[in-house]
Motif scaffolding. Structure first.
Motif, short mmCIF file in Angstrom:
data_model
loop_
_atom_site.label_atom_id
_atom_site.label_comp_id
_atom_site.label_asym_id
_atom_site.label_seq_id
_atom_site.Cartn_x
_atom_site.Cartn_y
_atom_site.Cartn_z
N GLU A 167 -7.57 -19.60 -5.22
CA GLU A 167 -8.13 -20.03 -3.94
C GLU A 167 -7.50 -19.21 -2.82
O GLU A 167 -6.43 -19.54 -2.32
CB GLU A 167 -7.88 -21.52 -3.72
N MET A 168 -8.18 -18.15 -2.43
CA MET A 168 -7.64 -17.28 -1.40
C MET A 168 -7.49 -18.00 -0.06
O MET A 168 -6.63 -17.65 0.75
CB MET A 168 -8.53 -16.05 -1.24
N SER A 169 -8.33 -18.99 0.18
CA SER A 169 -8.26 -19.72 1.43
C SER A 169 -6.99 -20.55 1.54
O SER A 169 -6.62 -21.00 2.63
CB SER A 169 -9.49 -20.63 1.59
N GLU A 170 -6.30 -20.78 0.40
CA GLU A 170 -5.09 -21.59 0.39
C GLU A 170 -3.82 -20.76 0.50
O GLU A 170 -2.75 -21.30 0.76
CB GLU A 170 -5.03 -22.43 -0.90
N ILE A 171 -3.93 -19.44 0.29
CA ILE A 171 -2.74 -18.59 0.29
C ILE A 171 -2.46 -18.13 1.72
O ILE A 171 -3.39 -17.97 2.53
CB ILE A 171 -2.93 -17.37 -0.66
N LYS A 172 -1.20 -17.91 2.04
CA LYS A 172 -0.83 -17.45 3.38
C LYS A 172 -0.99 -15.94 3.47
O LYS A 172 -0.45 -15.20 2.65
CB LYS A 172 0.61 -17.85 3.71
N ILE A 173 -1.75 -15.50 4.46
CA ILE A 173 -1.97 -14.07 4.68
C ILE A 173 -1.71 -13.77 6.16
O ILE A 173 -2.19 -14.49 7.04
CB ILE A 173 -3.41 -13.65 4.33
N VAL A 174 -0.94 -12.73 6.43
CA VAL A 174 -0.74 -12.29 7.80
C VAL A 174 -1.38 -10.92 7.94
O VAL A 174 -1.25 -10.08 7.05
CB VAL A 174 0.75 -12.25 8.18
N LYS A 175 -2.13 -10.71 9.02
CA LYS A 175 -2.80 -9.43 9.23
C LYS A 175 -2.58 -8.95 10.65
O LYS A 175 -2.43 -9.74 11.59
CB LYS A 175 -4.31 -9.56 8.95
N SER A 176 -2.54 -7.63 10.78
CA SER A 176 -2.34 -7.03 12.09
C SER A 176 -3.61 -7.18 12.93
O SER A 176 -4.73 -7.07 12.41
CB SER A 176 -1.99 -5.55 11.93
N HIS A 177 -3.42 -7.41 14.21
CA HIS A 177 -4.58 -7.50 15.11
C HIS A 177 -5.16 -6.12 15.38
O HIS A 177 -6.38 -5.96 15.46
CB HIS A 177 -4.16 -8.15 16.43
N ASP A 178 -4.29 -5.10 15.50
CA ASP A 178 -4.73 -3.77 15.91
C ASP A 178 -4.83 -2.77 14.77
O ASP A 178 -5.56 -1.79 14.87
CB ASP A 178 -3.77 -3.22 16.97
N SER A 179 -4.08 -2.98 13.68
CA SER A 179 -4.03 -2.00 12.60
C SER A 179 -4.66 -2.54 11.33
O SER A 179 -4.73 -3.75 11.12
CB SER A 179 -2.56 -1.61 12.32
N ASP A 180 -5.08 -1.63 10.47
CA ASP A 180 -5.77 -1.98 9.22
C ASP A 180 -4.74 -2.25 8.12
O ASP A 180 -4.62 -1.49 7.15
CB ASP A 180 -6.71 -0.83 8.82
N ILE A 181 -4.01 -3.36 8.27
CA ILE A 181 -2.96 -3.69 7.30
C ILE A 181 -2.77 -5.20 7.26
O ILE A 181 -2.91 -5.88 8.27
CB ILE A 181 -1.65 -2.96 7.66
N ALA A 182 -2.49 -5.70 6.06
CA ALA A 182 -2.32 -7.15 5.87
C ALA A 182 -1.31 -7.40 4.76
O ALA A 182 -1.05 -6.53 3.92
CB ALA A 182 -3.65 -7.81 5.53
N ALA A 183 -0.74 -8.61 4.74
CA ALA A 183 0.25 -8.99 3.73
C ALA A 183 -0.09 -10.36 3.17
O ALA A 183 -0.37 -11.30 3.92
CB ALA A 183 1.65 -9.01 4.33
N ILE A 184 -0.07 -10.47 1.84
CA ILE A 184 -0.25 -11.74 1.15
C ILE A 184 1.13 -12.27 0.78
O ILE A 184 1.92 -11.58 0.15
CB ILE A 184 -1.10 -11.57 -0.13
N PHE A 185 1.43 -13.52 1.17
CA PHE A 185 2.71 -14.14 0.86
C PHE A 185 2.67 -14.70 -0.55
O PHE A 185 1.84 -15.55 -0.87
CB PHE A 185 2.99 -15.29 1.83
N LEU A 186 3.58 -14.26 -1.39
CA LEU A 186 3.72 -14.81 -2.73
C LEU A 186 4.98 -15.68 -2.77
O LEU A 186 5.99 -15.35 -3.39
CB LEU A 186 3.80 -13.70 -3.78
N GLU A 187 4.91 -16.80 -2.05
CA GLU A 187 6.09 -17.66 -1.94
C GLU A 187 5.85 -19.07 -2.47
O GLU A 187 6.76 -19.72 -2.98
CB GLU A 187 6.57 -17.73 -0.49
N ASP A 188 4.64 -19.57 -2.38
CA ASP A 188 4.32 -20.92 -2.84
C ASP A 188 3.61 -20.82 -4.19
O ASP A 188 2.43 -20.49 -4.26
CB ASP A 188 3.43 -21.64 -1.82
#
Length: 241
Positions: free
Chosen positions: A75-96
């Motif tokens: 469930e991608m909607s349940e995972i925490k993802i942070v993405k840059s507002h200006d740049s084409d880059i994002a991070a998926i948190f693998l903590e939970d």
């Protein structure tokens, strides 16, 4: 742990919704936590997630499929993802671990550490680079030239730096599937440092016009052999917050 050409298993193959779309990324260990870093457009269409599920496979280019590490996010909607507002880059948190599962632990899988990274200001023009990724668009039905689960490597140089747009250019052709793949730079002192990820290729545009009716024209886009890359600075700033 210094980076070398012997093990690039930090690279990650991303399969969205059982292969409906694919991309590249890498495993990052930052301040004691683990993340999957990729291009923002691999995961998002604007603000909308592109997929419901994600399979992440990490395998050295010399390893076997049994050596791969596989992580599934149902469930991608349940995972925490942070993405840059200006740049084409994002991070998926693998903590939970309630929101993802490790189906296969893998063998000799490594991650990018903080001391493996150089920022945009440290990149040097004309230094050699290595692009690591999974260009699935090169796969031809009925022909097996390479294993999609193993990263393909390509060498080039740092061709330009665009500080205003917070990007840099490599003289290395990239293809669909390479987006989000890590780019490492060979330093003058012999060290190898991660400097960013692939964002998009730069097209060469040819325009054809009808010699009798100039209103009729056609454009053809081909790969120029150059690619735009996003430095790792932006995502490190976001993760630090």
């Amino acid at each position: 742990m210094a980076l070398s050409n012997d093990n690039v298993s930090y690279a990650a193959f991303l399969s969205l919704d059982q292969g409906s779309s694919t991309g590249s990324g890498f495993i990052l260990s930052f301040k004691g936590k683990e993340y999957i870093i990729t291009a923002k457009h691999v995961l998002f269409d604007g603000e909308r997630l592109r997929c419901d599920s994600l399979l992440i496979t990490s395998q050295n280019h010399l390893g076997e499929i049994d050596d791969a590490k596989t992580v599934v996010i149902d469930e991608m909607s349940e995972i925490k993802i942070v993405k840059s507002h200006d740049s084409d880059i994002a991070a998926i948190f693998l903590e939970d671990e309630n929101h993802f599962r490790v189906e296969q632990e893998g063998k000799n899988i490594i991650s990018i550490q903080e001391d493996n990274i150089d920022k945009l200001e440290d990149i040097r023009i004309a230094n050699n680079i290595l692009l690591i990724g999974f260009p699935t668009s090169l796969i031809i039905e009925g022909a097996r030239f390479f294993d999609v689960n193993r990263p393909l490597l390509r060498k080039g140089i740092v061709a330009g730096i665009n500080s205003k747009d917070n990007t840099f250019i490599i003289d290395c052709p990239v293809f669909y599937g390479n987006s989000g793949g890590p780019v490492v730079e060979y330093k003058e002192n012999g060290e190898i440092k991660l400097i960013g990820i692939v964002s998009k290729y730069i097209p060469f545009v040819t325009e054809w016009r009808n010699n009798r009716e100039s209103a009729f024209s056609r454009q053809e886009f081909s790969n120029s052999g150059y690619a735009v890359c996003v430095p790792i600075d932006e995502i490190l700033t976001l993760l630090s917050k």
